[in-house]
Design an enzyme around this catalytic site. Structure first.
Site, PDB file in Angstrom:
ATOM      1  N   GLN A 172      -2.395  12.251   2.287  1.00 41.52           N
ATOM      2  CA  GLN A 172      -0.815  12.112   3.020  1.00 41.52           C
ATOM      3  C   GLN A 172      -0.447  13.575   3.531  1.00 41.52           C
ATOM      4  O   GLN A 172       0.405  13.779   4.135  1.00 41.52           O
ATOM      5  CB  GLN A 172       0.068  11.543   2.096  1.00 41.52           C
ATOM      6  CG  GLN A 172      -0.093  10.093   1.695  1.00 41.52           C
ATOM      7  CD  GLN A 172       0.894   9.746   0.514  1.00 41.52           C
ATOM      8  OE1 GLN A 172       2.076   9.284   0.702  1.00 41.52           O
ATOM      9  NE2 GLN A 172       0.280   9.898  -0.712  1.00 41.52           N
ATOM     10  N   HIS A 182      -1.220  11.465   7.624  1.00 40.52           N
ATOM     11  CA  HIS A 182       0.094  11.724   8.405  1.00 40.52           C
ATOM     12  C   HIS A 182      -0.361  13.031   9.367  1.00 40.52           C
ATOM     13  O   HIS A 182       0.449  13.694   9.681  1.00 40.52           O
ATOM     14  CB  HIS A 182       1.195  11.929   7.316  1.00 40.52           C
ATOM     15  CG  HIS A 182       1.598  11.033   6.464  1.00 40.52           C
ATOM     16  ND1 HIS A 182       2.253  11.102   5.384  1.00 40.52           N
ATOM     17  CD2 HIS A 182       1.554   9.649   6.924  1.00 40.52           C
ATOM     18  CE1 HIS A 182       2.659   9.861   4.938  1.00 40.52           C
ATOM     19  NE2 HIS A 182       2.431   8.786   5.800  1.00 40.52           N
ATOM     20  N   SER A 228       3.732  10.445  -5.104  1.00 35.21           N
ATOM     21  CA  SER A 228       5.068   9.515  -5.903  1.00 35.21           C
ATOM     22  C   SER A 228       4.931   8.051  -5.587  1.00 35.21           C
ATOM     23  O   SER A 228       5.274   7.238  -5.793  1.00 35.21           O
ATOM     24  CB  SER A 228       6.417   9.935  -5.303  1.00 35.21           C
ATOM     25  OG  SER A 228       6.393   9.762  -4.002  1.00 35.21           O
ATOM     26  N   GLU A 230       4.295  13.129 -13.614  1.00 29.93           N
ATOM     27  CA  GLU A 230       5.256  12.228 -14.009  1.00 29.93           C
ATOM     28  C   GLU A 230       4.795  10.949 -13.885  1.00 29.93           C
ATOM     29  O   GLU A 230       3.970  10.538 -12.868  1.00 29.93           O
ATOM     30  CB  GLU A 230       6.411  12.556 -13.243  1.00 29.93           C
ATOM     31  CG  GLU A 230       6.641  13.961 -13.201  1.00 29.93           C
ATOM     32  CD  GLU A 230       8.264  14.432 -13.181  1.00 29.93           C
ATOM     33  OE1 GLU A 230       8.869  13.198 -13.187  1.00 29.93           O
ATOM     34  OE2 GLU A 230       8.491  15.289 -13.210  1.00 29.93           O
TER      35      GLU A 230
END
Ligand code: NAD
Ligand code: ZN
Length: 251
Positions: A102, A120, A190, A216
């Site tokens: 991306q 992208h 994410s 995370e």
């Protein structure tokens, strides 16, 4: 309990076709901030105000000043980190087939990855809104805002803004490789930006094992990740490649 990196190396060294989906997180250790999360650009600016195509067309001068100019300065000097070189090593070892990224920073190619789908687009080039002439971003004169083509038209980066379609070829090929892989490595994303975030679901629906590398948890972690490796890509990736190399030389 088996070390999760060793476990991932077991899976990867036996896989027939591995595909990676990468996001802004893999370039954080190259000094490029992500959009979301700690230190992300969105702590400072409202994305819909600046990263949406309507915002750019309504006020290209502001979007150039607030978003694109800084991105150019960062990307002019950014270099791949061990996360990028680890994926390039995995391709050379014959383990990794394709990287779907991306990111628009070109760092996978700079690290030596050959089969890269730029979902992208790429920041390396600009296009004129009036005549479509293309100009290398490194050649753009930033003293005039917004920068212009020799015809006087406004320049825009060859990246996909929010509100724009994904280029057909990138979308179709990403869907194909995601459906065909038996392992998907999801690194530094994410998984909130659509339609890129559907790729791990396509892979999972077709029987692939999902290995995630991220400091995370993400929305994928509890839902479809088989093996979350918690940590930065620049730390995990070289260890993973080393563990794969050991298995390939002494199976
Ligand atoms: P994101 O900004 O939404 O999320 C980044 C993710 O990376 C987070 O989950 C975070 O926990 C993780 N992360 C942070 N440090 C990490 C590290 N060292 N190693 C591994 N993971 C780490 O990124 P996104 O999902 O890619 O979506 C944002 C969109 O913004 C993308 O579509 C991309 O086009 C664009 N973007 C690109 C760049 C770039 O080209 N480098 C930079 C910023 C944004
Ligand atoms: Zn022009």
């Amino acid at each position: 309990m088996t070390d999760p990196i060793e476990h991932a190396a077991d899976i990867l060294s036996k896989a027939k076709s591995t595909v990676a989906l990468t996001g802004a997180g893999i370039s954080v250790e190259s000094g490029i901030p992500p959009f979301r999360g700690k230190g992300g650009l969105w702590e400072k600016i409202d994305p819909m105000k600046y990263a949406h195509i309507d915002a750019f067309l309504d006020n290209p001068e502001t979007v150039w000043k607030v978003l694109i100019k800084d991105m150019k300065t960062l990307l002019d000097t950014a270099r791949p980190n061990p996360g990028h070189t680890g994926l390039a090593d995995m391709e050379r070892l014959g383990i990794l087939k394709t990287v779907i990224t991306q990111n628009v920073d070109g760092l996978h190619q700079m690290a030596g990855s050959c089969d890269v789908i730029e979902f992208h687009g790429n920041f390396a080039w600009q296009s004129c809104l009036d005549c479509n002439r293309r100009v290398e971003t490194s050649q753009v004169d930033l003293t005039r805002m917004p920068p212009r083509c020799i015809c006087g038209g406004i320049l825009r980066p060859d990246c996909v803004f929010f509100g724009e379609m994904i280029p057909d070829e990138a979308l179709v090929r990403s869907q194909q490789v995601s459906a065909a892989c038996d392992v998907m490595l999801v690194v530094g994303t994410s998984a909130m930006v659509q339609p890129a975030a559907t790729m791990p679901f396509i892979a999972k629906d077709n029987g692939a094992v999902i290995i995630e590398i991220n400091p995370e948890p993400t929305p994928l972690t509890a839902r479809i990740s088989n093996l979350p490796l918690l940590g930065g890509a620049g730390w995990i990736m070289p260890r993973l490649v080393e563990a794969i190399r050991r298995r390939l030389t002494c199976p």
